[in-house]
Write a protein that holds these residues in place. Sequence first.
Motif, PDB file in Angstrom:
ATOM      1  N   SER A  53     -38.608  29.696  39.564  1.00  0.00           N
ATOM      2  CA  SER A  53     -37.981  28.820  38.575  1.00  0.00           C
ATOM      3  C   SER A  53     -37.157  27.730  39.253  1.00  0.00           C
ATOM      4  O   SER A  53     -37.096  26.598  38.761  1.00  0.00           O
TER       5      SER A  53
ATOM      6  N   HIS B 259     -38.745  36.258  39.177  1.00  0.00           N
ATOM      7  CA  HIS B 259     -39.144  34.883  38.873  1.00  0.00           C
ATOM      8  C   HIS B 259     -38.142  33.846  39.355  1.00  0.00           C
ATOM      9  O   HIS B 259     -38.391  32.643  39.231  1.00  0.00           O
ATOM     10  N   TYR B 260     -37.032  34.278  39.927  1.00  0.00           N
ATOM     11  CA  TYR B 260     -35.918  33.369  40.170  1.00  0.00           C
ATOM     12  C   TYR B 260     -36.273  32.223  41.119  1.00  0.00           C
ATOM     13  O   TYR B 260     -35.984  31.055  40.835  1.00  0.00           O
TER      14      TYR B 260
ATOM     15  N   GLY C 181     -39.736  25.283  40.508  1.00  0.00           N
ATOM     16  CA  GLY C 181     -40.299  24.565  39.372  1.00  0.00           C
ATOM     17  C   GLY C 181     -39.364  23.480  38.879  1.00  0.00           C
ATOM     18  O   GLY C 181     -39.801  22.368  38.531  1.00  0.00           O
ATOM     19  N   ARG C 182     -38.067  23.782  38.851  1.00  0.00           N
ATOM     20  CA  ARG C 182     -37.078  22.784  38.445  1.00  0.00           C
ATOM     21  C   ARG C 182     -37.072  21.610  39.404  1.00  0.00           C
ATOM     22  O   ARG C 182     -37.022  20.441  38.997  1.00  0.00           O
TER      23      ARG C 182
ATOM     24  N   ARG D 185     -30.614  26.845  40.054  1.00  0.00           N
ATOM     25  CA  ARG D 185     -31.641  26.058  39.364  1.00  0.00           C
ATOM     26  C   ARG D 185     -31.052  24.874  38.598  1.00  0.00           C
ATOM     27  O   ARG D 185     -31.562  23.751  38.688  1.00  0.00           O
ATOM     28  N   ASP D 186     -29.970  25.117  37.864  1.00  0.00           N
ATOM     29  CA  ASP D 186     -29.485  24.123  36.914  1.00  0.00           C
ATOM     30  C   ASP D 186     -28.534  23.097  37.523  1.00  0.00           C
ATOM     31  O   ASP D 186     -28.391  21.998  36.973  1.00  0.00           O
TER      32      ASP D 186
END
Length: 264
Positions: free
Chosen positions: A19, A15-16, A22-23, A125-126
């Motif tokens: 995600s 899923h990485y 999506g972010r 992602r973050d």
Amino acid sequence: MGIITLTTDLGSKDHYVASVKGRIYSLESDVKIVDITNEIPPFDINQACFTLENAFPHFPEGSVHIIGVHPSAYDNVRHLACLYKGHYFIGADNGIFSLLFRDKPDKIHQIESNTDSGEPNFEIRDIFSVAAVHLASAGNIEDLGERGLILTERARLNPIVNSDVIKGHVIYIDSYENAITNITREMFEATVGQRDFEIFANPTCSFRTVQRQYNEVPVGEKVALFGTNGKLEIGINQFNHEHHGGASSLLGIKIKDVVRIEIT
């Protein structure tokens, strides 16, 4: 709205990558995301460098390139945003930038993260995605953090050249199992000139001719030529991976193998 590219070792099974995208879309739904590749071997910044350096010049200036390979900020590895040849690059200062950039970047800024919650971070992602959206939305690189001056150095594997020998290495095996070296066309032509030569990929594989295209040899035959990136590569014309294999498997050529050109 700008373009954000992904060059990662996250793979396609999990899923990485979804995600990360999506972010990005949650921050800016109009941005364009392009996967350069998510199939870099885990933590292999040399392969990431080769792939990205051959892809990014074909994107418009102002594109933002996320490098998601070995991104952890632990052990005092900084997260950086760099401006180089009109493109933005975001990644960890783990040596990838020194391999990727042939000249000093126009700007280097450390990315100041607001994710210090004590929880483990998914940096791509973050942190990287947030910075990438900022830049793709015409934000200033200076807003991301303080200016940096020095990049972590990583030694590049360069050919050794003298008057009668060129010694290079295989630096990449592509999806067709072609073995791509770090010997450039310019280097070859300047050193060999009009003299005879022999290329040795290993003791059982050599060439006395460099072809212009794969189809200049019969189907299934080995061939040496300069690819579209200007580097010497060794392949097999129209290889059949399922039944026979390509140059890497059939000729036993691996990354970091020595390729030697003897000139007479």
